[in-house]
Structure formats: structure tokens, C-alpha cells
Design a protein around this motif. Structure first.
Motif, PDB file in Angstrom:
ATOM      1  N   GLN A  39      53.492  28.972 -47.407  1.00 44.67           N
ATOM      2  CA  GLN A  39      52.671  27.789 -47.632  1.00 44.67           C
ATOM      3  C   GLN A  39      51.358  28.219 -48.233  1.00 44.67           C
ATOM      4  O   GLN A  39      50.560  28.912 -47.581  1.00 44.67           O
ATOM      5  CB  GLN A  39      52.453  27.014 -46.338  1.00 44.67           C
ATOM      6  CG  GLN A  39      51.778  25.675 -46.563  1.00 44.67           C
ATOM      7  CD  GLN A  39      51.970  24.731 -45.406  1.00 44.67           C
ATOM      8  OE1 GLN A  39      52.318  25.133 -44.298  1.00 44.67           O
ATOM      9  NE2 GLN A  39      51.755  23.456 -45.656  1.00 44.67           N
ATOM     10  N   ALA A  40      51.150  27.809 -49.463  1.00 45.32           N
ATOM     11  CA  ALA A  40      49.900  28.109 -50.165  1.00 45.32           C
ATOM     12  C   ALA A  40      48.886  27.021 -49.846  1.00 45.32           C
ATOM     13  O   ALA A  40      49.255  25.899 -49.482  1.00 45.32           O
ATOM     14  CB  ALA A  40      50.155  28.180 -51.661  1.00 45.32           C
ATOM     15  N   PRO A  41      47.606  27.325 -49.988  1.00 46.91           N
ATOM     16  CA  PRO A  41      46.569  26.336 -49.695  1.00 46.91           C
ATOM     17  C   PRO A  41      46.765  25.054 -50.500  1.00 46.91           C
ATOM     18  O   PRO A  41      46.947  25.107 -51.725  1.00 46.91           O
ATOM     19  CB  PRO A  41      45.279  27.054 -50.112  1.00 46.91           C
ATOM     20  CG  PRO A  41      45.597  28.502 -49.990  1.00 46.91           C
ATOM     21  CD  PRO A  41      47.040  28.627 -50.369  1.00 46.91           C
ATOM     22  N   GLY A  42      46.796  23.929 -49.800  1.00 47.65           N
ATOM     23  CA  GLY A  42      46.916  22.649 -50.458  1.00 47.65           C
ATOM     24  C   GLY A  42      48.310  22.305 -50.946  1.00 47.65           C
ATOM     25  O   GLY A  42      48.497  21.294 -51.625  1.00 47.65           O
ATOM     26  N   LYS A  43      49.287  23.134 -50.593  1.00 45.92           N
ATOM     27  CA  LYS A  43      50.655  22.887 -51.050  1.00 45.92           C
ATOM     28  C   LYS A  43      51.600  22.747 -49.860  1.00 45.92           C
ATOM     29  O   LYS A  43      51.282  23.143 -48.746  1.00 45.92           O
ATOM     30  CB  LYS A  43      51.116  24.024 -51.959  1.00 45.92           C
ATOM     31  CG  LYS A  43      50.344  24.121 -53.271  1.00 45.92           C
ATOM     32  CD  LYS A  43      50.966  25.142 -54.199  1.00 45.92           C
ATOM     33  CE  LYS A  43      50.240  25.179 -55.533  1.00 45.92           C
ATOM     34  NZ  LYS A  43      50.855  26.162 -56.464  1.00 45.92           N
TER      35      LYS A  43
END
Length: 125
Positions: A39-43
Motif C-alpha cells: 500500500q503506497a501513500p494515498g493509494k
């Protein structure tokens, strides 16, 4: 109770490699499939791949050829080898495990999907 713990994350330069580990532990735990997500930031959380108890792994198209999943059944551990890392691979990497354990009260089998807390991978020069 079942506990999953990821490790091996860190800061790496583009083109570098990391090996992540995920250890599942619990009383009388039998682990079936294990999976890796990120999980990437904002995704949204993204599936990387899964490996069954026989050791057969499947991958998302976005990581094929760069990431490899393996496991050691004796240790209830899954590994994620990350090669040729790119800045867009920066994310928290999480694992899950489908497992069976047993109630300490009445020995009833408990089937569940369990998650770790994740380990952070940052790809940057």
C-alpha cells in the motif's frame, strides 16, 4: 491466536534489492496460502502475489519478473524478493496467511485470514 510479523524493509536506492520475510506464529497453526500486498501513500492496497502450501506462486502483472515469492513451510514463513526496485515501489508491504488454528477452550477449528502490520520499503536516491 495467530500473529504475523513482516521484516526486512528499509531504504534502498533505485535498482537495488531487498528480501522481506513474513513469519506466522500461533498455537497448533496450520498455514495454507500466504500472500503479499503493498500500500503506497494515498493509494489502495495492491496484491503483489500469493503462494500456496505446495510452493506455487502467482503474481500481479505489475511485478512479474522483478519480485519473487517463496516460502519455508517448516518455519511458517513466506519471503518476498524485491529486485530492480523503482521509486514507485515505495510502499508498506504486508503479508497475510490463510490458516487453521484451534480454540483453547473446546478445540474447535478456527479458519481465518490473518494480516501482519507491514514493513516499509522506500526506494530513493
Amino acid at each position: 491466536q495467530v500473529h504475523l510479523a513482516e521484516s526486512g524493509g528499509g531504504l534502498v536506492q533505485p535498482g537495488g534489492s531487498l528480501r522481506l520475510s513474513c513469519v506466522a506464529s500461533g498455537s497448533r497453526l496450520s498455514v495454507n496460502a500466504m500472500g503479499w500486498y503493498r500500500q503506497a501513500p494515498g493509494k489502495e492496497r495492491e496484491l503483489i502475489g500469493e503462494i500456496n502450501s505446495a510452493g506455487t506462486a502467482k503474481y500481479a502483472d505489475s511485478v512479474k519478473g522483478r519480485f519473487t515469492i517463496s516460502r519455508d513451510n517448516a518455519k511458517n514463513t513466506a519471503y518476498l524478493q524485491l529486485n530492480n526496485l523503482k521509486p514507485e515501489d515505495t510502499a508498506v508491504y504486508l503479508c497475510n496467511a490463510d490458516g487453521i488454528t484451534y480454540s483453547p477452550y473446546d478445540d474447535t477449528p478456527i479458519v481465518g485470514r490473518y494480516w501482519g502490520q507491514g514493513t516499509r520499503v522506500t526506494v530513493s536516491s
